[in-house]
Design an enzyme around this catalytic site. Structure first.
Site, PDB file in Angstrom:
ATOM      1  N   HIS A   1     -14.151   4.237  -6.041  1.00 50.44           N
ATOM      2  CA  HIS A   1     -15.647   4.119  -6.045  1.00 50.44           C
ATOM      3  C   HIS A   1     -16.490   5.022  -6.953  1.00 50.44           C
ATOM      4  CE1 HIS A   1     -13.633   3.132  -2.356  1.00 50.44           C
ATOM      5  NE2 HIS A   1     -14.077   1.825  -2.507  1.00 50.44           N
TER       6      HIS A   1
ATOM      7  N   ARG B   1      -1.351  -0.508  -8.025  1.00 43.78           N
ATOM      8  CA  ARG B   1      -2.950  -0.327  -8.204  1.00 43.78           C
ATOM      9  C   ARG B   1      -2.837   1.362  -8.110  1.00 43.78           C
ATOM     10  NH1 ARG B   1      -3.864  -1.109  -2.277  1.00 43.78           N
ATOM     11  NH2 ARG B   1      -4.416  -3.124  -2.410  1.00 43.78           N
TER      12      ARG B   1
ATOM     13  N   ASP C   1       0.946  -1.137  -0.013  1.00 48.16           N
ATOM     14  CA  ASP C   1      -0.175   0.216   0.050  1.00 48.16           C
ATOM     15  C   ASP C   1       0.748   1.326   0.075  1.00 48.16           C
ATOM     16  OD1 ASP C   1      -2.203  -1.335   0.126  1.00 48.16           O
ATOM     17  OD2 ASP C   1      -2.583  -1.051   2.087  1.00 48.16           O
TER      18      ASP C   1
ATOM     19  N   ARG D   1      -9.801   7.321   8.257  1.00 52.10           N
ATOM     20  CA  ARG D   1      -9.489   7.630   6.833  1.00 52.10           C
ATOM     21  C   ARG D   1     -10.875   7.838   6.158  1.00 52.10           C
ATOM     22  NH1 ARG D   1      -4.104   5.959   7.720  1.00 52.10           N
ATOM     23  NH2 ARG D   1      -4.647   3.932   6.577  1.00 52.10           N
TER      24      ARG D   1
HETATM   25  P1  FDA Z   1     -14.089   9.845  -4.329  1.00 50.82           P
HETATM   26  O1  FDA Z   1     -13.562   9.984  -3.095  1.00 50.82           O
HETATM   27  O2  FDA Z   1     -14.340  10.914  -5.087  1.00 50.82           O
HETATM   28  O3  FDA Z   1     -15.397   9.152  -3.893  1.00 50.82           O
HETATM   29  C1  FDA Z   1     -16.338   8.687  -5.143  1.00 50.82           C
HETATM   30  C2  FDA Z   1     -17.602   8.132  -4.412  1.00 50.82           C
HETATM   31  O4  FDA Z   1     -17.336   6.741  -3.880  1.00 50.82           O
HETATM   32  C3  FDA Z   1     -18.282   8.927  -3.326  1.00 50.82           C
HETATM   33  O5  FDA Z   1     -19.145   9.863  -4.113  1.00 50.82           O
HETATM   34  C4  FDA Z   1     -18.826   7.947  -2.623  1.00 50.82           C
HETATM   35  O6  FDA Z   1     -20.218   7.560  -3.270  1.00 50.82           O
HETATM   36  C5  FDA Z   1     -18.091   6.971  -2.560  1.00 50.82           C
HETATM   37  N1  FDA Z   1     -16.906   6.659  -1.326  1.00 50.82           N
HETATM   38  C6  FDA Z   1     -15.669   7.032  -1.447  1.00 50.82           C
HETATM   39  N2  FDA Z   1     -15.222   6.878  -0.418  1.00 50.82           N
HETATM   40  C7  FDA Z   1     -16.240   6.606   0.625  1.00 50.82           C
HETATM   41  C8  FDA Z   1     -16.326   6.384   2.067  1.00 50.82           C
HETATM   42  N3  FDA Z   1     -15.331   6.339   2.786  1.00 50.82           N
HETATM   43  N4  FDA Z   1     -17.707   6.054   2.347  1.00 50.82           N
HETATM   44  C9  FDA Z   1     -18.744   5.681   1.691  1.00 50.82           C
HETATM   45  N5  FDA Z   1     -18.663   6.185   0.351  1.00 50.82           N
HETATM   46  C10 FDA Z   1     -17.472   6.447  -0.080  1.00 50.82           C
HETATM   47  N6  FDA Z   1      -5.108   5.343  -0.491  1.00 50.82           N
HETATM   48  C11 FDA Z   1      -3.814   5.552  -0.482  1.00 50.82           C
HETATM   49  O7  FDA Z   1      -3.666   6.510  -0.117  1.00 50.82           O
HETATM   50  N7  FDA Z   1      -2.856   4.339  -0.296  1.00 50.82           N
HETATM   51  C12 FDA Z   1      -3.532   3.309  -0.593  1.00 50.82           C
HETATM   52  O8  FDA Z   1      -2.531   2.061  -0.796  1.00 50.82           O
HETATM   53  C13 FDA Z   1      -4.994   2.763  -0.638  1.00 50.82           C
HETATM   54  N8  FDA Z   1      -5.390   1.566  -1.355  1.00 50.82           N
HETATM   55  C14 FDA Z   1      -6.657   1.369  -1.697  1.00 50.82           C
HETATM   56  C15 FDA Z   1      -6.858   0.301  -2.019  1.00 50.82           C
HETATM   57  C16 FDA Z   1      -8.652   0.321  -2.747  1.00 50.82           C
HETATM   58  C17 FDA Z   1      -8.916  -1.117  -3.182  1.00 50.82           C
HETATM   59  C18 FDA Z   1      -9.253   1.492  -2.860  1.00 50.82           C
HETATM   60  C19 FDA Z   1     -10.502   1.192  -3.378  1.00 50.82           C
HETATM   61  C20 FDA Z   1      -8.873   2.466  -2.225  1.00 50.82           C
HETATM   62  C21 FDA Z   1      -7.450   2.621  -1.574  1.00 50.82           C
HETATM   63  N9  FDA Z   1      -6.992   3.871  -0.973  1.00 50.82           N
HETATM   64  C22 FDA Z   1      -5.719   3.882  -0.814  1.00 50.82           C
HETATM   65  C23 FDA Z   1      -8.058   4.919  -0.857  1.00 50.82           C
HETATM   66  C24 FDA Z   1      -8.041   5.980  -2.127  1.00 50.82           C
HETATM   67  O9  FDA Z   1      -7.043   6.615  -1.905  1.00 50.82           O
HETATM   68  C25 FDA Z   1      -9.382   6.838  -1.776  1.00 50.82           C
HETATM   69  O10 FDA Z   1      -8.934   7.597  -0.500  1.00 50.82           O
HETATM   70  C26 FDA Z   1     -10.536   6.266  -1.688  1.00 50.82           C
HETATM   71  O11 FDA Z   1     -10.559   5.189  -2.397  1.00 50.82           O
HETATM   72  C27 FDA Z   1     -11.973   7.252  -2.118  1.00 50.82           C
HETATM   73  O12 FDA Z   1     -11.688   7.555  -3.354  1.00 50.82           O
HETATM   74  P2  FDA Z   1     -12.565   7.411  -4.437  1.00 50.82           P
HETATM   75  O13 FDA Z   1     -11.471   6.893  -5.506  1.00 50.82           O
HETATM   76  O14 FDA Z   1     -13.503   6.324  -4.077  1.00 50.82           O
HETATM   77  O15 FDA Z   1     -13.118   8.545  -4.925  1.00 50.82           O
END
Ligand code: FDA
Length: 312
Positions: A230, A187, A136, A291
């Site tokens: 997401h 990733r 990660d 987070r």
């Molecule tokens: P964004 O934040 O724009 O959200 C898009 C939509 O997703 C929102 O409108 C909502 O519907 C939904 N959503 C997002 N977060 C939510 C929450 N917490 N609760 C409910 N709904 C939510 N980061 C990092 O710095 N280092 C890492 O190693 C990883 N590893 C990792 C693995 C995997 C499999 C995922 C999916 C994510 C990570 N992350 C991560 C976290 C990533 O950086 C980020 O903070 C989250 O995925 C939220 O961002 P989105 O891309 O979902 O977009």
């Protein structure tokens, strides 16, 4: 009112050692049942049960034994041993052999050599059973060290290791190119830590635009990239780009976090895409939970209501 707390507040809370210790001492069930929405449980048995349920829906999993910011070599060695025990449990359970780990959990804060040595130990234990280990990405103070550690191990022949790149970091285009050249699996995520403007984009539009650009570079020139978000607009853009470029569904995968947008997870799998769910578990759940709260202020309201319900 709580829902108006800025994201930075959650980053500060996530870094609080006192809160982290209290949360793990009193346990998830007693401190917040809402945490169970994002965290499979405190034990490996909970994670395996969750993984079996996810796999029954046609999805893949990666397990994360929660922990970070270890500062003594004894704790780093203990965390590494715990991860190696997880390998044995996963083998016995028959679930997908895929782990996610943080380098600061394996001792990067003790010194770089400790972090790399423990990662190597973990990869040695993971290799015979064909496990894949994703490192990660943490805050930007670790980015260069994490990429260097993975590249070093790749250079001495470990092939079951990959890394994470965050689209909010200004440096990430170069990092993606570097990983693409080496053939290391990436990733792609937006990024979850509090960063200054010198190193990271703060505007959502800039983070999203960078994500799309990096996604395209990874799909065209990377090795089996994982698109982890997401965000429905970006998910759609990825599907369209892959289709236009003739990139097969087996050449990349989507990933999401446990407990978020379950509706989309199942829908993608039924369309034939490879879809992996990141399943965190363990007693050190507090920073991860903070987070997730910081990403979506509405979650704070849910927590507050669930705390009141638990007390009544
Ligand atoms: P964004 O934040 O724009 O959200 C898009 C939509 O997703 C929102 O409108 C909502 O519907 C939904 N959503 C997002 N977060 C939510 C929450 N917490 N609760 C409910 N709904 C939510 N980061 C990092 O710095 N280092 C890492 O190693 C990883 N590893 C990792 C693995 C995997 C499999 C995922 C999916 C994510 C990570 N992350 C991560 C976290 C990533 O950086 C980020 O903070 C989250 O995925 C939220 O961002 P989105 O891309 O979902 O977009």
């Amino acid at each position: 009112m709580l829902e108006a707390l800025p994201r930075a507040t959650f980053s500060l809370l996530a870094g609080s050692l006192t809160l982290k210790r209290l949360a793990s001492r009193y346990g998830m069930r007693r401190t917040s049942s809402f945490a169970r929405r994002f965290i499979a449980g405190e034990d490996i048995a909970d994670a395996i049960e969750a993984a079996h349920a996810i796999e029954r829906e046609g999805l893949l999993v990666t397990l994360d034994l929660l922990g970070e910011s270890v500062v003594t070599s004894e704790d780093a060695a203990r965390a590494t041993r715990s991860y190696i025990e997880v390998i044995g449990e996963v083998e016995r359970s028959g679930i997908d052999r895929n782990l996610s780990v943080k380098l600061s959990q394996l001792g990067l804060d003790v010194d770089r050599a400790t972090g790399i040595d423990n990662l190597r130990r973990l990869l040695d234990a993971a290799t015979p059973g064909n496990f894949f280990v994703r490192v990660d990405m943490e805050s930007s103070k670790y980015t260069a060290h994490t990429l260097d550690a993975v590249e070093t191990l790749w250079g001495i022949g470990y092939r079951n290791v990959g890394v994470v790149i965050q689209s909010y970091l200004r440096r990430s285009k170069d990092d993606v190119e570097r990983m693409n050249r080496l053939g290391i699996r990436v990733r792609l995520v937006k990024g979850a830590y509090r960063e200054s403007r010198d190193v990271a984009f703060h505007q959502k539009t800039a983070v999203d635009a960078a994500f799309v650009e990096l996604m395209e570079r990874l799909l065209l020139g990377g090795t089996y990239p994982a698109i982890a978000t997401h965000d429905p607009i970006i998910l759609d853009a990825t599907k369209k780009f892959a289709a236009v470029q003739g990139i097969g569904q087996d050449k990349f995968e989507f990933q999401m976090l446990y407990g978020i947008r379950r509706d989309l997870q199942a829908a993608f799998a039924s369309e034939g895409y490879r879809f992996r769910v990141y399943v965190p578990f363990g007693r050190e759940w507090f920073p991860y939970f903070m987070r997730r709260l910081g990403e979506r202020p509405a979650n704070v309201g849910f927590v507050f209501r669930s705390l009141l319900r638990d007390k009544s």
